[in-house]
Enzyme design. Structure first.
Site, PDB file in Angstrom:
ATOM      1  CB  CYS A  40     -17.851  -7.131  12.010  1.00 49.77           C
ATOM      2  SG  CYS A  40     -16.539  -7.748  11.416  1.00 49.77           S
TER       3      CYS A  40
ATOM      4  CG  HIS B 158     -14.570  -2.941   3.664  1.00 50.41           C
ATOM      5  ND1 HIS B 158     -14.855  -2.279   5.447  1.00 50.41           N
ATOM      6  CD2 HIS B 158     -14.428  -4.101   3.798  1.00 50.41           C
ATOM      7  CE1 HIS B 158     -14.506  -3.781   6.344  1.00 50.41           C
ATOM      8  NE2 HIS B 158     -14.163  -4.621   5.602  1.00 50.41           N
TER       9      HIS B 158
END
Length: 290
Positions: free
Chosen positions: A164, A225
């Site tokens: 990520c 998010h």
């Protein structure tokens, strides 16, 4: 007061106020914005959230697992009572399982048992990424090609979860070490607080062993998010901030005797790293989505 809390709470408010709810591979919807960018001066203030408690031992050990031990073996973390990668560990049959249903999400070569496959520390070791970075910082301060990429296309098929936080770029300016970090997908309640503190510690460690002062930490996020099952916790954190502001940022202490990155203690006690004056508003529990 903590500038990192100011930036972080601003991001959380932006997601809740302007974000779009979307489906994703996990089956738990997120509220997302497409991108976000911020800059912190680590030389002036060490970034760790004060509006909730962050456990720096676990955060730093995960970072050292990747960049110092250069390991993809989850047992290394478990031996140090760090369990943040347990949900992604390949089992004895070579399977990565859905934690709720037991369904095989992906099968791997049995040689990857107990690991997360060809991701993170595996890539650092295979491509000698940290060694090349340190050599460049010590011997070529004006180098403009210091890109550390954990995203290698040829390794993606055998990774449980592609990185990520996938890239960092390093420069030296006026005697200060600076880094720009790129994150392709960001779990803001759980991942981002860990990641920012981790890279701030890495920045300070590399600055110390390479003869520089810590400089700026710039951060670039794609897909920031909040999972829908994390919203209540984030609202509590926002409430704390709105009612009380943030607390003073602590100081990071690194053992000044350490001159080699590989000599920083990565054992359970993490004896070469500590926070001084860390005040926080208490723990908030967030769901960790596989």
């Amino acid at each position: 007061m903590s500038r990192w809390d100011d930036v972080y709470i601003g991001l959380c408010k932006k997601i809740l106020e302007e974000g779009h709810e979307v489906e994703n591979r996990t089956g738990v919807n997120t509220i997302k914005i497409p991108s976000f960018h911020f800059s912190l001066d680590v030389g002036k203030e060490f970034p760790i959230l004060t509006t909730k408690q962050l456990f720096i031992r676990q955060a730093v050990l995960e970072m050292l697992w990747i960049y110092q031990a250069q390991s993809n073996d989850v047992r290394w973390l478990q031996e140090r009572n760090v369990h943040i990668w347990d949900k992604w560990m390949i089992n004895e049959n070579g399977d990565w399982l859905d934690e709720n249903t037991g369904r095989v999400l992906k099968h791997f070569d049995p040689k990857y048992v107990h690991t997360i496959g060809t991701a993170y520390g595996y890539i650092v070791r295979k491509y000698h990424l940290i060694d090349k970075l340190i050599d460049s910082l010590r011997n070529d301060p004006e180098d403009r090609r210091r890109v550390v990429s954990l995203w290698q296309d040829c390794e993606l098929d055998n990774a449980v979860l592609p990185s990520c936080v996938w890239s960092s770029e390093w420069d030296v300016t006026d005697g200060k070490l600076n880094v720009l970090v790129h994150q392709r997908s960001c779990d803001v309640p759980l991942g981002l607080p860990f990641n920012v503190t981790q890279y701030a510690v890495l920045l300070c460690m590399l600055a110390q062993v390479c003869g520089y002062e810590p400089g700026t930490l710039d951060w670039s996020i794609k897909d920031a998010h909040i999972y829908v099952n994390q919203v209540d916790g984030i609202k509590e954190q926002i409430r704390r901030y709105d009612e009380n502001g943030s607390l003073p940022a602590p100081k990071l202490w690194l053992n000044p005797e350490i001159k080699d990155f590989y000599d920083f203690d990565s054992g359970t006690k993490l004896s070469d790293v500590r926070l001084e004056g860390y005040e926080h508003m208490g723990k908030i529990s967030f769901a960790l989505t596989q």
